[in-house]
Design an enzyme around this catalytic site. Structure first.
Site, mmCIF file in Angstrom:
data_model
loop_
_atom_site.group_PDB
_atom_site.id
_atom_site.type_symbol
_atom_site.label_atom_id
_atom_site.label_comp_id
_atom_site.label_asym_id
_atom_site.label_seq_id
_atom_site.Cartn_x
_atom_site.Cartn_y
_atom_site.Cartn_z
ATOM 1 N N ASN A 46 0.831 -1.204 0.000
ATOM 2 C CA ASN A 46 0.000 0.000 0.000
ATOM 3 C C ASN A 46 0.867 1.256 0.000
ATOM 4 O O ASN A 46 0.616 2.211 -0.740
ATOM 5 C CB ASN A 46 -0.906 0.028 1.234
ATOM 6 N N ARG A 380 -10.759 -4.641 -14.034
ATOM 7 C CA ARG A 380 -9.621 -5.498 -13.675
ATOM 8 C C ARG A 380 -10.087 -6.943 -13.770
ATOM 9 O O ARG A 380 -11.169 -7.285 -13.303
ATOM 10 C CB ARG A 380 -9.133 -5.235 -12.244
ATOM 11 N N ARG A 410 -5.247 1.455 -12.920
ATOM 12 C CA ARG A 410 -3.887 1.712 -12.443
ATOM 13 C C ARG A 410 -3.154 0.422 -12.100
ATOM 14 O O ARG A 410 -3.636 -0.409 -11.333
ATOM 15 C CB ARG A 410 -3.944 2.632 -11.214
ATOM 16 N N HIS A 440 -15.247 2.726 -14.829
ATOM 17 C CA HIS A 440 -15.077 1.998 -13.567
ATOM 18 C C HIS A 440 -16.312 1.178 -13.215
ATOM 19 O O HIS A 440 -16.294 0.389 -12.277
ATOM 20 C CB HIS A 440 -14.779 3.021 -12.453
ATOM 21 N N TYR A 473 -12.504 -9.657 -1.454
ATOM 22 C CA TYR A 473 -13.182 -8.368 -1.338
ATOM 23 C C TYR A 473 -14.656 -8.613 -1.023
ATOM 24 O O TYR A 473 -15.268 -9.520 -1.594
ATOM 25 C CB TYR A 473 -13.119 -7.579 -2.652
ATOM 26 N N ARG A 569 -14.356 2.711 4.685
ATOM 27 C CA ARG A 569 -13.181 1.888 4.963
ATOM 28 C C ARG A 569 -11.885 2.679 4.956
ATOM 29 O O ARG A 569 -11.039 2.510 5.817
ATOM 30 C CB ARG A 569 -13.063 0.775 3.919
ATOM 31 N N HIS A 597 -15.328 -3.528 0.318
ATOM 32 C CA HIS A 597 -15.280 -2.903 -0.997
ATOM 33 C C HIS A 597 -16.656 -2.493 -1.513
ATOM 34 O O HIS A 597 -16.756 -1.775 -2.504
ATOM 35 C CB HIS A 597 -14.616 -3.881 -1.990
#
Length: 720
Positions: A46, A380, A410, A440, A473, A569, A597
């Protein structure tokens, strides 16, 4: 209308406090030992991304003399200074956690990182043979002298800085040896679950790389480079795929933003590294200084500890997750389309199986002879997934298949480029989104011919179509044949693959068109209900709350009497509990085994409650610079499931952290109350549908006093 900057928490500092909560999980003895090591690795990776994107961005703002400050009023230089100090505190906590807590406890269970000096002659022989056969052929020593300029150092690569003395000339030299990523970081040598770090194996054999030279010493170091993409293209530019490929290539040579060195690195070596890397910097960028040099413990690149955390030692890991098939889909004798026609199906991953729901839906669409078209957004994905295989199968069967692949996801750009070309090779129509916007949203549209006409089936979710992250997630999804949703998705896909300025949709909240306006209207509606003395409440669960306008509207709602409960979160720039401003706003963050998530939004609406979920957080980028979809849950029979989930989160006293108005977090503890762990409850029932203790008010919950909070002065105690 701007608000007093003191009412906002700085975005970057809020993110650091989130990562501090991740680090806390590595200290927490209630977690299994290898899971704690996993959290330590996550903390490290992270932080890498934070430097590559956020810190690098601040440095570029300074170089460009940007005078536009965030709502909290901190200048880029002030932010960098505060970040440097906070990161130093967190890195020291990380070092103590690994060396003083985790490694000793792991050793008690036979898991150990061993130094070369602690090996027997036979074990040394084993590693020497391994070095000669597997490592030596891969290494490339790079000397630094007038005839050999300082070598290019790739982003996040681990290197040895070697000090060499030439007995023939009496000259001292410096060389760099890269620790290859193509080899395992942790090398076994014969003892079960015991390993030597690869860099130590290389360091012990440097004589083979520099024959005839005297090795005076070596130290590990690592550089971090700016790694974001910059796409300032117009409709007239060359195609997006080519632009992304060029950007991915160019960022390999971007400026250095951080240099990590192991503790004990000699001052002359630190000075040499900074001096040589400075010459590699673009002239317009700020100079690297000692403050950009981060001293770690004896090990660098702790993200590699994730491999050790995956060791098969069941007693030191969480019990295996066994996802269940949603009850509506258990009858294998009827098609999934029949089940969806019967009623909308709500999914909650990872507790509900991704493979027997979402993947089954897409695969059924590929094989069903009555399906005419399949359309899907792919942000993704992971490897050779069932969804990608189903899409290629559908195309080969002659169905109309269109996939919107987001090339700007990303650090997944290369992976997505590969899948884009693979899908195109099978005849899938691949689009890359709209100029200037990231796509997204998580949506699938299936068009099927049925006896009564054409029917559209849809999946809308909060998570990616990725089988790996679907197991770690927490995400919500909906399978539906609601005509309004299907029609909206048809319009959305047409906009994504064709030419359209459509902003209004029948049912869905779509960004960057109507989503900001619709959410603002709903928050204002609750505000007016409260002023009129009618029932008003807002519960919102998301990953991040950053948008200044939305924060201002929430402050106004609180002042009008609306109870606002936020489950955020990660980053939260809103300050709860300020007298006269946010008295009625509470903010919690849940950090645990699974990454929270899902994005879920509840509005009481004077008794006519409305519930929404989807892909968007409340951030400027989600409202204004991304294509996002949030769907209303129109089947009111599903509301109790989502409300049970939200109420379980709000009652959590095991993994929940309360945000204070000063920006610090304190973890709750049960005290006299039964333990309520959201994620443990969801493992039993994917919607938390268990009776909660009658006395579960947040005010009855106290923060832990014997474990590190994420305040500036947080340090682990001996009890940790």
């Amino acid at each position: 209308m701007p608000i007093d900057p003191s009412l906002y928490i700085n975005r970057e500092l809020s993110w650091l406090e989130f990562n501090a909560r991740v680090l806390h999980e590595a200290f927490d003895p209630r977690n299994p030992l290898l899971e704690r090591l996993k959290f330590l690795a996550i903390f490290s990776t992270n932080l890498d991304e934070f430097y590559m994107v956020r810190v690098a961005g601040l440095r570029r703002q300074i170089a460009a003399k940007v005078e536009h400050f965030p709502p909290d009023g901190m200048s880029p230089a002030q932010q960098l200074d505060t970040i440097t100090k906070r990161v130093a505190d967190l890195m020291e906590l990380q070092r103590k956690c690994l060396t003083d807590v985790l490694l000793p406890e792991l050793q008690e269970h036979g898991i150990k990182l061993v130094g070369m000096k602690d090996l027997t002659p036979d074990e040394l022989k084993t590693l020497d043979d391994f070095f000669e056969s597997e490592v030596f052929p891969v290494l490339t020593p790079l000397a630094v002298d007038p005839g050999h300029p300082f070598p290019y150092i790739s982003n996040l690569s681990l290197s040895l800085a070697v000090q060499i003395f030439d007995p023939a000339t009496g000259a001292s030299r410096f060389a760099r040896v890269k620790v290859p990523k193509s080899l395992p970081r942790w090398i076994p040598f014969g003892r079960p679950n015991q390993f030597v770090p690869l860099e130590q194996v290389i360091g012990a054999n440097l004589g083979a790389l520099f024959p005839g030279m005297e090795i005076r010493g070596f130290n590990t170091f690592r550089v971090t480079r700016y790694s974001d993409l910059e796409l300032a293209h117009s409709d007239e530019d060359e195609d997006l795929l080519t632009i992304i490929e060029e950007q991915v290539f160019q960022r390999r040579f971007a400026e250095v933003v951080r240099v990590e060195v192991e503790r004990g690195t000699p001052p002359e070596l630190r000075e040499l590294l900074l001096g040589e890397l400075l010459e590699d910097q673009p002239p317009e960028m700020p100079a690297l200084t000692e403050t950009d040099l981060v001293e770690t413990g004896p090990l660098l690149d702790l993200g590699d500890l994730m491999w050790l955390a995956m060791l098969e030692v069941p007693e030191l890991r969480d019990p295996p997750l066994v996802p269940v098939t949603p009850p509506e889909l258990k009858d294998s004798s009827r098609s999934i389309f029949a089940a969806i026609r019967e009623k909308d199906i709500l999914l909650h991953h990872p507790f509900d199986s991704f493979s027997t729901s979402v993947e089954h839906f897409v695969n059924s669409a590929a094989l069903d002879p009555h399906v005419l078209a399949v359309k899907l957004t792919l942000y993704r994905t992971s490897g050779d997934t069932a969804i990608v295989r189903a899409l290629t199968e559908a195309a080969q069967r002659g169905k109309q298949v269109a996939v919107l692949i987001e090339l700007q996801a990303r650090f997944d750009e290369v992976n997505n480029i590969t899948w884009a070309r693979t899908l195109e090779g099978f005849g899938v129509h691949v689009a890359y989104g709209l100029p200037g916007l990231k796509t997204h949203t998580k949506t699938v549209l299936v068009v099927r011919r049925e006896p009564d006409g054409i029917r559209r089936y849809s999946h809308i979710g909060s998570g990616n179509y990725n089988s790996k992250t679907a197991r770690v997630y927490t995400d919500v999804g909906l399978l539906t044949c609601n005509p309004g949703i299907g029609a909206d998705l048809s319009d959305l896909f047409n906009a994504l693959t064709g030419f359209s300025h459509q902003a209004a949709y029948r049912t869905l909240l779509v960004a960057p068109g109507s989503m900001r306006r619709r959410f603002t209207e709903m928050v204002k509606r609750e505000t007016e209900h409260a002023r009129a003395g009618k029932p008003a409440r807002i519960i919102a669960k998301m990953n991040a709350l950053v948008d200044p306008e939305m924060i201002r509207h929430l402050y106004e709602a609180s002042q009008a009497g609306v109870q606002v409960d936020l489950i955020v979160r990660g980053i939260c720039c809103l300050r709860p509990g300020i007298p006269g401003v946010s008295d009625r706003i509470k903010v919690i963050s849940i950090v645990g085994r699974f990454l929270e998530h899902s994005r879920i939004f509840y509005f009481a609406n004077n008794g006519e409650e409305e519930v929404y979920f989807g892909s968007a957080d409340w951030m400027p980028r989600n409202f204004d610079r991304r294509v996002e979809v949030v769907t209303p849950v129109t089947d009111r029979r599903l509301h109790p499931q989502l409300l049970a989930l939200l109420e379980t989160c709000l009652a959590d006293n095991r993994q929940a952290w309360d945000l204070s108005s000063d920006g610090t977090y304190a973890q709750r503890k049960p005290g006299k109350h039964p333990v309520i762990s959201t994620q443990e409850r969801l493992l039993v029932n994917s919607w938390g549908l268990q009776p909660l203790p009658p006395d579960k008010e947040n005010g009855d919950l106290e923060p832990y006093s014997d474990r590190p909070t994420t305040t500036q002065s947080a340090v682990p105690t001996s009890s940790s």
